[in-house]
Design a protein around this motif. Structure first.
Motif, PDB file in Angstrom:
ATOM      1  N   PHE A   1     -16.764 -71.418  12.137  1.00 27.25           N
ATOM      2  CA  PHE A   1     -17.419 -71.496  13.304  1.00 27.25           C
ATOM      3  C   PHE A   1     -18.870 -71.687  12.766  1.00 27.25           C
ATOM      4  O   PHE A   1     -19.239 -70.793  12.052  1.00 27.25           O
ATOM      5  CB  PHE A   1     -17.390 -70.207  14.209  1.00 27.25           C
ATOM      6  CG  PHE A   1     -15.847 -70.112  14.525  1.00 27.25           C
ATOM      7  CD1 PHE A   1     -15.156 -71.163  15.061  1.00 27.25           C
ATOM      8  CD2 PHE A   1     -15.417 -68.819  14.944  1.00 27.25           C
ATOM      9  CE1 PHE A   1     -14.001 -71.114  15.659  1.00 27.25           C
ATOM     10  CE2 PHE A   1     -14.331 -68.536  15.411  1.00 27.25           C
ATOM     11  CZ  PHE A   1     -13.501 -69.950  15.942  1.00 27.25           C
ATOM     12  N   VAL A   2     -19.930 -72.439  13.474  1.00 25.31           N
ATOM     13  CA  VAL A   2     -21.167 -72.412  13.407  1.00 25.31           C
ATOM     14  C   VAL A   2     -21.788 -72.239  14.795  1.00 25.31           C
ATOM     15  O   VAL A   2     -21.174 -72.764  15.709  1.00 25.31           O
ATOM     16  CB  VAL A   2     -21.852 -73.702  12.640  1.00 25.31           C
ATOM     17  CG1 VAL A   2     -21.218 -73.796  11.131  1.00 25.31           C
ATOM     18  CG2 VAL A   2     -21.244 -74.948  13.430  1.00 25.31           C
ATOM     19  N   GLY A   3     -23.004 -71.741  14.991  1.00 22.85           N
ATOM     20  CA  GLY A   3     -23.708 -71.484  16.078  1.00 22.85           C
ATOM     21  C   GLY A   3     -23.620 -70.136  16.425  1.00 22.85           C
ATOM     22  O   GLY A   3     -23.160 -69.285  15.819  1.00 22.85           O
ATOM     23  N   GLY A   4     -24.161 -70.160  17.465  1.00 22.53           N
ATOM     24  CA  GLY A   4     -24.253 -68.667  18.276  1.00 22.53           C
ATOM     25  C   GLY A   4     -23.569 -68.383  19.404  1.00 22.53           C
ATOM     26  O   GLY A   4     -22.640 -68.908  19.634  1.00 22.53           O
ATOM     27  N   ALA A   5     -24.337 -67.504  20.422  1.00 17.78           N
ATOM     28  CA  ALA A   5     -23.663 -66.954  21.392  1.00 17.78           C
ATOM     29  C   ALA A   5     -23.392 -68.241  22.459  1.00 17.78           C
ATOM     30  O   ALA A   5     -22.330 -68.195  23.380  1.00 17.78           O
ATOM     31  CB  ALA A   5     -24.495 -65.916  22.175  1.00 17.78           C
TER      32      ALA A   5
ATOM     33  N   TYR B   1     -16.468 -74.427  21.144  1.00 20.38           N
ATOM     34  CA  TYR B   1     -15.612 -74.795  20.014  1.00 20.38           C
ATOM     35  C   TYR B   1     -14.389 -75.358  20.607  1.00 20.38           C
ATOM     36  O   TYR B   1     -13.988 -75.371  21.927  1.00 20.38           O
ATOM     37  CB  TYR B   1     -15.141 -73.576  19.355  1.00 20.38           C
ATOM     38  CG  TYR B   1     -16.231 -72.752  18.733  1.00 20.38           C
ATOM     39  CD1 TYR B   1     -17.017 -73.064  17.654  1.00 20.38           C
ATOM     40  CD2 TYR B   1     -16.728 -71.461  19.411  1.00 20.38           C
ATOM     41  CE1 TYR B   1     -18.099 -72.121  17.093  1.00 20.38           C
ATOM     42  CE2 TYR B   1     -17.838 -70.443  19.040  1.00 20.38           C
ATOM     43  CZ  TYR B   1     -18.430 -71.168  17.922  1.00 20.38           C
ATOM     44  OH  TYR B   1     -19.422 -70.502  17.448  1.00 20.38           O
ATOM     45  N   GLN B   2     -13.835 -76.287  19.659  1.00 21.25           N
ATOM     46  CA  GLN B   2     -12.604 -77.195  20.126  1.00 21.25           C
ATOM     47  C   GLN B   2     -11.548 -76.191  19.920  1.00 21.25           C
ATOM     48  O   GLN B   2     -11.274 -75.715  18.779  1.00 21.25           O
ATOM     49  CB  GLN B   2     -12.591 -78.292  19.014  1.00 21.25           C
ATOM     50  CG  GLN B   2     -13.873 -79.350  19.083  1.00 21.25           C
ATOM     51  CD  GLN B   2     -13.549 -80.368  18.276  1.00 21.25           C
ATOM     52  OE1 GLN B   2     -12.558 -81.065  18.062  1.00 21.25           O
ATOM     53  NE2 GLN B   2     -14.512 -80.627  17.378  1.00 21.25           N
TER      54      GLN B   2
END
Length: 189
Positions: free
Chosen positions: A176-180, A184-185
Motif C-alpha cells: 500500500f502507498v499513500g495515506g488516510a 485501493y483496488q
C-alpha cells in the motif's frame, strides 16, 4: 498400509494447494514456492529422517495442480544448500534468475527438492528467488519467507497439517502507498 499413507499425504497436499490457489489470486507464470521437510511429515525432526517417498507423494499432490494453472513450482532446498531453489529453466530465464551449480540430494538439499529436480523437464538451481514468489507453502517449518514478495499475507485453510508436519501458507499482495485519503483496488488486496 504404507500406500494408504502416501495416498493420504498426496490428497492432503492437493487439497491445501487447491485451497490456497483459490485465495491467492495468482496469474499464469507466477512462482509458487514450497519448502518441505519430509522428516517432519513422517513425525521426525527436520533434517533427521528424510524420506524420498514422502517427498514424491507431496510433489504428486502439488505439481499437477500448479501445472493446470500454468504456475511455476519453486522447490526450496534445505539450509545445507542455503535454501537455494529448484525450478524449471524456463522460469529462471523468464525471471532472469542466475543459475547456480548444485543437484539436491535427500541429505543435502532435501528429499522434496531432489524429487522436484528429477520431475522437472529442465531443472535448474538458483540461489534465491529475490522475493519473487507470489505464494507458498511451508511444510514442517522450513522458512520460505525469504523467497516471497515483500508483503506476505498468512492464509488459513481447512487443513493445518500434512502427515505430522505443521503447514503454514501465504499469499502476497502489492504494498500500500499513500495515506488516510488513499483509495485501493479491492482485487489487489
Amino acid at each position: 498400509m504404507v500406500t494408504d499413507m502416501f495416498e493420504q499425504i498426496q490428497a492432503q497436499t492437493r487439497q491445501i494447494v487447491t485451497e490456497l490457489l483459490a485465495q491467492a489470486k495468482l496469474r499464469p507464470g507466477d512462482i509458487f514456492v514450497v519448502g518441505c521437510s519430509s522428516s517432519e511429515v513422517a513425525g521426525g525432526t527436520i533434517g533427521k529422517a528424510s524420506s524420498p517417498e514422502i517427498a514424491s507423494a507431496i510433489l504428486a499432490g502439488i505439481l499437477p495442480v500448479l501445472q493446470e494453472h500454468n504456475i511455476y513450482l519453486a522447490a526450496q532446498c534445505c539450509e545445507h544448500l542455503n535454501r537455494a531453489v529448484i525450478l524449471e529453466a524456463e522460469a529462471a530465464r523468464f525471471y532472469r534468475l542466475p543459475q547456480v551449480n548444485v543437484v539436491p540430494q535427500p541429505k543435502a538439499g532435501g528429499s522434496f527438492a531432489a524429487a522436484a529436480y528429477q520431475a522437472f523437464a529442465e531443472p535448474v538451481a538458483v540461489e534465491s528467488l529475490e522475493h519473487m514468489a507470489a505464494a507458498g507453502i511451508d511444510i514442517g517449518g522450513t522458512l520460505i519467507g525469504m523467497h516471497l514478495r515483500p508483503v506476505a499475507v498468512p492464509v488459513r485453510l481447512s487443513l493445518q497439517r500434512i502427515g505430522e508436519a505443521n503447514v503454514l501458507c501465504a499469499r502476497t499482495r502489492p504494498k500500500f502507498v499513500g495515506g488516510a485519503r488513499a483509495v485501493y483496488q479491492d482485487n489487489l488486496l
